[in-house]
Motif scaffolding. Structure first.
Motif, short mmCIF file in Angstrom:
data_model
loop_
_atom_site.label_atom_id
_atom_site.label_comp_id
_atom_site.label_asym_id
_atom_site.label_seq_id
_atom_site.Cartn_x
_atom_site.Cartn_y
_atom_site.Cartn_z
N ARG A 1 52.33 60.69 62.64
CA ARG A 1 52.11 61.50 61.45
C ARG A 1 50.93 61.00 60.63
N ALA A 2 50.88 59.69 60.37
CA ALA A 2 49.80 59.16 59.55
C ALA A 2 48.46 59.40 60.21
N TRP A 3 48.40 59.23 61.53
CA TRP A 3 47.15 59.47 62.26
C TRP A 3 46.75 60.94 62.15
N ALA A 4 47.71 61.85 62.32
CA ALA A 4 47.40 63.28 62.29
C ALA A 4 46.96 63.74 60.92
N ASP A 5 47.43 63.08 59.87
CA ASP A 5 47.10 63.51 58.50
C ASP A 5 45.72 63.05 58.05
N ARG A 6 45.06 62.22 58.83
CA ARG A 6 43.75 61.73 58.43
C ARG A 6 42.70 62.81 58.62
N ALA A 7 41.76 62.85 57.70
CA ALA A 7 40.69 63.85 57.80
C ALA A 7 39.81 63.58 59.02
N GLN A 8 39.55 62.30 59.29
CA GLN A 8 38.75 61.91 60.44
C GLN A 8 39.60 60.99 61.32
N ARG A 9 39.82 61.38 62.55
CA ARG A 9 40.63 60.59 63.45
C ARG A 9 39.94 60.48 64.79
N GLY A 10 40.20 59.36 65.46
CA GLY A 10 39.53 59.10 66.72
C GLY A 10 40.29 59.66 67.91
N GLY A 11 39.69 59.50 69.09
CA GLY A 11 40.27 60.03 70.30
C GLY A 11 41.28 59.12 70.96
N LEU A 12 41.38 57.86 70.53
CA LEU A 12 42.39 56.91 71.00
C LEU A 12 42.32 56.69 72.51
N VAL A 13 41.12 56.72 73.07
CA VAL A 13 40.97 56.58 74.52
C VAL A 13 41.37 55.18 74.98
N THR A 14 40.87 54.15 74.29
CA THR A 14 41.19 52.77 74.69
C THR A 14 42.66 52.48 74.50
N LEU A 15 43.23 52.94 73.39
CA LEU A 15 44.65 52.71 73.11
C LEU A 15 45.52 53.35 74.18
N ALA A 16 45.21 54.60 74.55
CA ALA A 16 46.03 55.31 75.53
C ALA A 16 45.89 54.70 76.92
N ALA A 17 44.79 54.05 77.19
CA ALA A 17 44.59 53.43 78.50
C ALA A 17 45.32 52.11 78.63
N ASP A 18 45.77 51.54 77.52
CA ASP A 18 46.46 50.25 77.56
C ASP A 18 47.91 50.47 77.99
N PRO A 19 48.34 49.84 79.08
CA PRO A 19 49.70 50.10 79.59
C PRO A 19 50.80 49.65 78.63
N ARG A 20 50.48 48.80 77.66
CA ARG A 20 51.49 48.36 76.70
C ARG A 20 51.73 49.42 75.63
N PHE A 21 50.71 50.20 75.30
CA PHE A 21 50.83 51.19 74.23
C PHE A 21 51.04 52.62 74.74
N ARG A 22 50.67 52.87 75.99
CA ARG A 22 50.75 54.25 76.50
C ARG A 22 52.18 54.80 76.45
N PRO A 23 53.22 54.03 76.85
CA PRO A 23 54.58 54.58 76.74
C PRO A 23 54.99 54.89 75.30
N LEU A 24 54.53 54.08 74.35
CA LEU A 24 54.84 54.35 72.94
C LEU A 24 54.19 55.65 72.49
#
Length: 816
Positions: free
Chosen positions: A98-121
């Protein structure tokens, strides 16, 4: 700059604390990215890792008692890109987008999504509460409950990759014939928007179309052949009639250790132990080792020396198997996501899912009670025993189970075709209108309807539990059929209409509308406990007023709520406020508002004839009446609602008089009273609900409010506040001087927020709470359609205000 940081001799912890304080929740700058690089070097030099929680913006309570961490995903993504070493998120971490979606400018989260520790979350954060899909009712989804989140997810390359991964995994399960996976896929595609998804990721178009045109009857047949959870049961558990809300089932080691297959049905304050021969002990009103939850679903419990103790499961605790009647090989029971279990057929296809342990579908869902017809894949079981004791369960209907082993797609197709459009619309409507786990008359009605059309197709099935289980699978299949049809259009012009696999069909850019059942239905869908209490009160009142009834009931069971009587006779106030609210951010919010009106509108308590009154009574008797105690009067009855607190001797009560004439009360001195004679009547309420469903929020009634203000000498701001009113539950805030301005009022009225607050403070000083609540009740027109035409009954409300509040001498409102 790195040398300068080292020269400060600040540790990595200090640097991290400093960076988080100034960067979390803020726009990423070039300087912040550079500092992240310096921090990464410092952390690596010290051999340290960053905890994800250090980049959290908010920690707020979650309805399942676990913290929801509003992580700054953009900052973590940038940190990972800079090489900052992160520790794995702790077990049980729940994150929100929610907090990420409410930001006026938000990133693509490519590196975060590629991390196997964070992708399931991230996958869980996108699809949110997937476990609610195991239960009947309206599953929650952050995609549908948070306006704009679906578009934000599809616009972020990293999150789009997570969605793509989910869609591909769904397709694999559906190709194998899994109805539970098909239902999960169709539900989430519906809230995500298949056409939007295909536009954002064109390579998914064919897969999405494949999911929405899957052979539903074949999936149903695969489920029946593979096995239903409801085919097996524990005879003692099936006979047990003392379940409590929120009961859970866990494995058990009895005191003598002789029987490894016992289990305990328990909640935090009471437990019953079951063995192969029936109830071993209980009910025992003892403290359970821990509040049942997903963390204890695999624990074993021991009862010894009059106490429960918990122990971890043995290391060789493997998933069990079970041989169903008529099967040639055993089915498998596998631990699934977030505390659920899966029943898999001999080909490892998921054919059933249910929760073992926690009866909360997920951390976000409200508690849902044990009982039949509460879970779609275990609809015929009051409570499913732990999988580790399934070896001693017995068939409920061995002959019926053998019939299911031979089920084919033709039989499943006949079952689906037997469900007419009306029943299918009702079933799908429940999935949009009734929260998961809430008791509802409509759920039982739909099950009865399904049973009526399915029983002729299964003449050899005699177990009610198994028939309910079959109906639960058809329920899910009907939802898949209706929701899929919303998004599939006819072949495009010039295409090959006979292309295999639905390839020629197209995704609709604008989905067809959801099926709408009768919005004027006055049976509550959400506030059912309250409405059932209203029916009980009405029945008791009728019996007390009937001279032919010699001994009416002495007590009536009240709902677990306080102060509800303040809303009695003020349904017009609530209806007007609901109609003037801005368009709800989600269907869930709109239904919540409408259902509050529906709960009050069904029974006789919404009768505008003034047959009820609320009382505050100072006791003049030695014996204090109990809550719910009924005292018969000449014309009806008086019902005590609350016992006095501490040394006080004042109780709340309601009184009924069949002719609207109230005699002397049977006891007590009246300190305050209010005759409930507001807007209402079942026909008016039903008409209002249909209008609200068809037209949405009413236009702001500017002309009516100005007319009321001119007739009373009030400003437009004061008249606007009086028109929208407030919830009687918040009356104590008004009494303490709060301005009472609803948040959306500024948006709807176009008036100054400061001027509205000042008007609220003025009204709080010069008008009582009951006077303020009376105005919207009088403004609500007899014909609810007039609300949408800006024809509030301003003249009637102004006449009352001038006679009861405004003094003719000086034009000022009294202070009492």
């Amino acid at each position: 700059m790195t040398d300068k940081l080292r020269a400060t001799r600040d540790t990595a912890d200090k640097q991290l604390e400093f960076l988080a304080a100034k960067a979390v929740g803020r726009r990423l700058t070039r300087g912040t990215r550079e500092e992240l690089g310096w921090l990464a070097e410092l952390l690596r030099a010290e051999g340290r890792e960053c905890e994800p929680i250090q980049f959290a913006t908010v920690q707020r309570p979650h309805s399942g008692h676990l913290p929801v961490r509003e992580l700054d995903f953009d900052l973590i993504d940038a940190a990972l890109h800079a090489g900052v070493p992160f520790a794995p998120p702790p077990p049980g971490t729940v994150v929100s987008l929610r907090a990420w979606a409410d930001r006026a400018q938000r990133g693509g989260l490519v590196t975060l999504a590629a991390d196997p520790r964070f992708r399931p979350l991230l996958r869980e954060a996108i699809f949110y509460r997937p476990g609610e899909l195991l239960a009947l009712g309206r599953p929650g989804s952050v995609l549908s409950d948070h306006d704009g989140l679906a578009d934000a997810v599809l616009g972020a390359p990293g999150l789009l990759g997570v969605v793509q991964e989910a869609v591909v995994s769904w397709a694999e399960g559906v190709r194998a014939g899994s109805l539970p996976i098909l239902h999960e896929a169709v539900y989430f595609l519906d809230v995500l928007g298949p056409a939007r998804l295909a536009e954002a990721c064109p390579e998914l178009r064919s897969t999405v179309t494949e999911l929405l045109t899957a052979h539903i009857a074949e999936a149903v047949a695969t489920t029946w052949r593979g096995g239903l959870v409801d085919e097996l049961g524990d005879p003692a558990l099936d006979r047990f009639g003392s379940f409590w809300s929120n009961d859970d089932a866990f494995r058990m080691e009895p005191e003598d250790g002789a029987d490894e297959d016992s289990f305990v049905v328990a909640n935090s304050g009471r437990a019953t132990i079951f063995g192969p021969r029936g109830v071993v002990a209980g009910p025992l009103y003892l403290r359970f080792p821990a509040e049942p939850g997903s963390s204890t679903t695999s624990d074993r419990f021991r009862y010894e020396h009059g106490q429960f103790t918990a122990s971890a499961p043995p290391a060789d605790d493997v998933s069990p198997t079970v041989l169903l009647p008529g099967a040639t090989a055993p089915a498998m029971l596998r631990r699934g996501h977030d505390g659920w279990w899966e029943l898999r057929d001999t080909k490892d296809v998921v054919v059933g899912r249910w929760y073992q342990g926690a009866s909360r579908p997920t951390r976000a869902a409200g508690t849902h009670s044990v009982g039949r017809r509460r879970h779609r894949w275990a609809a015929g079981s009051t409570l499913v025993p732990p999988p580790q004791v399934w070896g001693r369960l017995v068939p409920r209907d061995a002959a019926g189970s053998r019939l299911l082993r031979g089920a084919d797609a033709a039989l499943a197709a006949r079952a689906l075709d037997s469900v007419d459009d009306r029943l299918a619309d009702l079933i799908t409507g429940i999935g949009r209108r009734i929260p998961v786990g809430d008791h509802s008359h409509e759920v039982d009605d739909c099950f009865d309807g399904l049973r009526a059309v399915l029983e002729p197709l299964f003449p050899g099935v005699v177990s009610d539990g198994l028939l309910d289980g079959i109906a639960g699978t058809v329920w899910s299949a009907v939802e898949c059929r209706v929701l899929s049809a919303r998004h599939i259009g006819p072949p495009a012009s010039g295409s090959d209409g006979d292309a295999p696999g639905g390839a020629a069909l197209r995704l609709r850019d604008d989905p067809s509308p959801y099926p709408i059942t009768d919005a004027g239905d006055l049976r509550a869908r959400i506030f059912t406990e309250m409405q059932e209490m209203f029916f009980r009160l009405s029945r008791v009142a009728d019996k007390c007023a009937d001279p032919e009834v010699a001994t009416p009931p002495l007590t009536v069971r009240l709902a677990n709520a306080r102060g509800w009587e303040n809303s009695l006779g003020r349904l017009g106030c609530r209806a007007l406020r609901t109609a003037l609210s801005p368009t709800a951010p989600s269907q869930r919010s709109r239904e919540l508002e409408a259902d509050h009106v529906r709960a009050w509108g069904g029974p006789a308590l919404c009768d505008p004839a003034g047959r009820w009154r609320t009382l505050s009574l100072r006791l003049d008797v030695g014996t204090v009446p109990r809550e719910g105690e009924v005292c018969r009067t000449k014309r009806g009855c008086l019902i005590a609602l609350q016992r006095p607190h501490g040394s006080q001797s004042v109780i709340a009560a309601i009184e009924y008089a069949a002719d609207g004439v109230f005699d002397e009360r049977p006891f007590g001195v009246v300190e305050s009273q209010r005759v409930c004679a507001g807007w209402g009547g079942a026909d008016r309420v039903a008409a209002f609900l249909r209008l609200l469903d068809a037209r949405g929020s009413a236009p702001w009634p500017g002309a009516s409010i100005r007319a009321f203000g001119e007739a009373t000498g009030l400003s437009v701001e004061e008249a606007s506040l009086l028109a929208v009113g407030f919830d009687p539950y918040d009356a104590y805030l008004i009494g303490r001087g709060a301005h009472g301005m609803p948040g959306p009022l500024v948006e709807r009225s176009g008036l100054s927020e400061e001027r509205l607050k000042e008007a609220g403070r003025f009204l709080a000083r010069h008008a009582t709470v009951n006077q303020r609540l009376e105005v919207p009740e009088l403004l609500m027109p007899d014909d609810p359609a007039d609300v949408w035409a800006d024809r509030l009954t301003a003249e009637r409300a102004a006449e009352w205000w001038n006679a009861n509040v405004r003094t003719p001498a000086d034009g000022t409102a009294p202070s009492t």
